[in-house]
Design a protein around this motif. Sequence first.
Motif, PDB file in Angstrom:
ATOM      1  N   ASN B 144       0.807  -1.219   0.000  1.00 63.20           N
ATOM      2  CA  ASN B 144       0.000   0.000   0.000  1.00 63.20           C
ATOM      3  C   ASN B 144       0.843   1.272   0.000  1.00 63.20           C
ATOM      4  O   ASN B 144       0.430   2.301  -0.499  1.00 63.20           O
ATOM      5  N   PHE B 145       2.099   1.195   0.530  1.00 57.94           N
ATOM      6  CA  PHE B 145       2.884   2.429   0.534  1.00 57.94           C
ATOM      7  C   PHE B 145       3.311   2.835  -0.870  1.00 57.94           C
ATOM      8  O   PHE B 145       3.536   3.995  -1.140  1.00 57.94           O
ATOM      9  N   ALA B 148       0.587   4.723  -2.109  1.00 59.48           N
ATOM     10  CA  ALA B 148       0.623   6.006  -1.421  1.00 59.48           C
ATOM     11  C   ALA B 148       1.596   6.953  -2.123  1.00 59.48           C
ATOM     12  O   ALA B 148       1.258   8.104  -2.438  1.00 59.48           O
ATOM     13  N   VAL B 152       0.810  10.440  -4.109  1.00 59.06           N
ATOM     14  CA  VAL B 152       1.420  11.713  -3.757  1.00 59.06           C
ATOM     15  C   VAL B 152       2.030  12.342  -5.017  1.00 59.06           C
ATOM     16  O   VAL B 152       1.829  13.521  -5.309  1.00 59.06           O
ATOM     17  N   LEU B 183      -6.151  10.798   0.376  1.00 57.59           N
ATOM     18  CA  LEU B 183      -5.095   9.985  -0.241  1.00 57.59           C
ATOM     19  C   LEU B 183      -4.674   8.818   0.655  1.00 57.59           C
ATOM     20  O   LEU B 183      -4.549   7.691   0.174  1.00 57.59           O
ATOM     21  N   PRO B 184      -4.462   9.054   1.963  1.00 61.66           N
ATOM     22  CA  PRO B 184      -4.137   7.901   2.820  1.00 61.66           C
ATOM     23  C   PRO B 184      -5.231   6.836   2.795  1.00 61.66           C
ATOM     24  O   PRO B 184      -4.927   5.638   2.733  1.00 61.66           O
ATOM     25  N   SER B 187      -5.008   4.815  -0.389  1.00 55.87           N
ATOM     26  CA  SER B 187      -3.883   3.867  -0.398  1.00 55.87           C
ATOM     27  C   SER B 187      -4.145   2.696   0.527  1.00 55.87           C
ATOM     28  O   SER B 187      -3.758   1.561   0.237  1.00 55.87           O
ATOM     29  N   ILE B 257       1.532   3.923   6.207  1.00 52.78           N
ATOM     30  CA  ILE B 257       0.808   4.988   5.507  1.00 52.78           C
ATOM     31  C   ILE B 257       0.840   6.279   6.337  1.00 52.78           C
ATOM     32  O   ILE B 257       1.010   7.382   5.800  1.00 52.78           O
ATOM     33  N   VAL B 260       4.115   7.794   5.640  1.00 52.85           N
ATOM     34  CA  VAL B 260       4.227   8.376   4.301  1.00 52.85           C
ATOM     35  C   VAL B 260       3.530   9.739   4.256  1.00 52.85           C
ATOM     36  O   VAL B 260       4.048  10.708   3.710  1.00 52.85           O
ATOM     37  N   PHE B 261       2.359   9.812   4.867  1.00 54.06           N
ATOM     38  CA  PHE B 261       1.580  11.052   4.798  1.00 54.06           C
ATOM     39  C   PHE B 261       1.766  11.938   6.030  1.00 54.06           C
ATOM     40  O   PHE B 261       1.080  12.931   6.175  1.00 54.06           O
TER      41      PHE B 261
END
Lengths: 535, 315
Positions: B144-145, B148, B152, B183-184, B187, B257, B260-261
């Motif tokens: 999933n990342f 992500a 982005v 967005l999160p 993902s 996630i 990432v965010f």
Amino acid sequence: MSLLQIENLSLAIHKTPILKGVTFGIEPGEIVAVTGESGSGKSMTALAVMGLLPERMEARGAIRLDGQDLLTLSEAQMCRVRGQSVGMVFQEPMTALNPVKTIGDQVAETILVHKAMPPDQARARAREVLDRVGLPAERFPLSRYPHELSGGQRQRVVIAMAIALRPKLLIADEPTTALDVTTQAQILDLLKGLVADFGMGMLMITHDLAVVADMADRIVVMRHGEVMEQGPTRRLLAEMNHPYTRKLFAASTHKVDLPPPPPPAPLLEVREVVRDYRLPRTRLFAQPGTYRAVKGVSFTLNRGERLGLVGESGCGKSTLTRAILGLEPVQGGQILLDGEPVLTGTAPNLKVRRKMQVVFQDPFGSFNPRHRVDRLITEPFHLLDAPPTGRAREAAIGEALEAVGLRASDSRKYIHEFSGGQRQRIAIARALIIRPELILFDEAVSALDVSVRAQILDLLAELCRAYNLTYLFISHDLSVVRTVTDRVMVMQSGEIVEQGVTQEVFDNPAHPYTQKLIAAAPVLPEPEALRERLS
Amino acid sequence: MLRYSLKRLLSLIISLVIASLVIFAVIEVAPGDPASFMLGVNAQPDTVAALRTELGLDVPKWQRYLTWVGGMVQGEFGTSYTYRTPVTQMVADRLVVSLPLALYALTLSTLIAFPAGIYAAARRGKAGDVAVMGATQLGVAVPNFWFAMMMVLIFAINLRWFSAGGFAGWDKGFLLAMKSLTLPAISLALPQAAILARVMRSALLDILGEDFMRTARAKGLSRRQALWRHGVRNAMIPVLTILGLQFSFLLAGAIIIENVFYLPGLGRLVFQAISSRDLIVVESVVMLLVFAVITVNFVVDLAYAAVDPRLRART
């Protein structure tokens, strides 16, 4: 003009013909039975009329309903025909209903999907047809779910769905095959009554000649996708012009030649056996209740004897079978084989266990598909202290397979390479391989076609002669028990209500329940008697 | 139905008690002193002793357990050793991000998976089925990342529709907050949707082979009507099971996630607490997650019964 006229109907899948030029018709108010063994194409004929054939199966010829050729209709047009002009009843009532919807919703759906009535009227009609099929409102409100009904009651619901819109044609595919004899008789009566009341035509598919003998107006005999013979029931059964019809008839009434039983010496003794099941608790800390499936059953099975155990589903005969095999503990009484208990504590007594084997009903489900035949039939060897190995093992496998009419070379094959009848022979070989004294047959021939069944019954007679075997034959099929046993016991609600010499019990049943069972069992008429009546 | 619910509730309470005992045993009773563990190997003996008193480690274990459980029942989780703030407050701050994110992702995944699974089942073996199954294969395989980062790249950096990370906060308005979670959530939802769609498809295909589907067709229902009216509800049991498992995962498993965010969620809190050896926070958050998982299972059990009348009857 006929109600239904099937003309030269042919079906094929991947160039393999399934039906070849099938032609017959049904008049309004007429019951036509299509009969034949598995693979004869009788069910495919029914599905072709419904337009519910498996994908990629092409039908040629014509199926005219009131002159309209159904094969030319589009799928959307067929949806309007199904349920409205043609209703269908299936074999397996236990799974034919959606478990998560009420019976009222399911019956009303037939009406609603055809937009024949507004919802409240549809529910009223659903109530009306459920009443008509013998499910009165007090006991069977529309809000009942299928799991709250018995098999016979569920079949009534399926029939109610099929007739809710008063179709012109009702198709019944083995409607009573999965039911007990007394329930079967009731459902057949119901179907006959409906045909008479509504003037429907009925196409009935069955493998059992006896079921249709006193019900159908005409019989169509099929084999390998072809019609062998057809005609009015009485004339057909009296004349039996085609050899296959005669063969089918002979197999249905097949009599087995049993060797006389030796003088009585007890082998299996069942004394006052009680089997209780725990019921779920009704309240959190309350003692759970028990259900007594077997209520103090006693009997003796003599060495070399063939004993039958008959009764309807839920009477406790399968429970008793499992108890005899030592697969379940009993809560009272004793089961002795050759004077020794089958269970020591809760563990089966191996020394006793190796003296008995069992053959089950389902030739398709009772084998592990990933094992070869040699491994399958040598499974009982684990009961022996010193199982044969190497050459001796090979010899035992070969002998067992040849004893049941197969070849020793079949031992390296997988089970899917065999037909139903051959699989049942393998099941018998598996029972035979450790030379038991007692073999239990739990509905062992119920799933087989009549001609295969006759062969297996002959095999059983041969084997008991050759190997001095004792049989306990558990079945709901009275005609089979009648031919293959010396003595019979009748079981009802966990009790044995009558036992005696088979011939005597069948000729002069003493207990009312036995009388009811025998009266309900369909019987094939004698061709001679039919011929006399015709002339 | 009421008796069934009460029984499930009872089993929920028993599960919680057992879970709390296990967590307590693993963290506090297992060999090694929590205080010296938290302070590391170079700590002074008197510092350790002071922490032991502060943590209440000098009272009997059963008393500590009762204090801990009693505190949690009142919503009092203790004080973080590292941050010196009440754990309740820390968890609450993270939960307002993690819970909406999990629900958002779950909703998206359901909205994608149900139609995709049903569509694929209805066109079994045809092009539509192959396409959906291919897409879900990809969804299961790709982490999933990666989704992500791609998102982005596309939506934040190139198109500039969304910000690349951070959480706006609920005080800035619902829409803005939801926008920063979008967005999160996508993902997180994509791999889950892929799994769910496959489960839906195979459950439906099993149902399509059932006798009652043939009965439905014999009544005059079209293939599609039969699928919707008789198939979908019967296929819900396995789907609900997976859905329940996924929610639990989404609540606590979003840590990558979140990173990432750059979202202040529960996953990052646990991660930070573990790195700084803050056992009080770890213990509380783990208990909270166990509570969430068990509660979700309870809800799933109730949903089973709502779907299938046979379960209501069995109790």
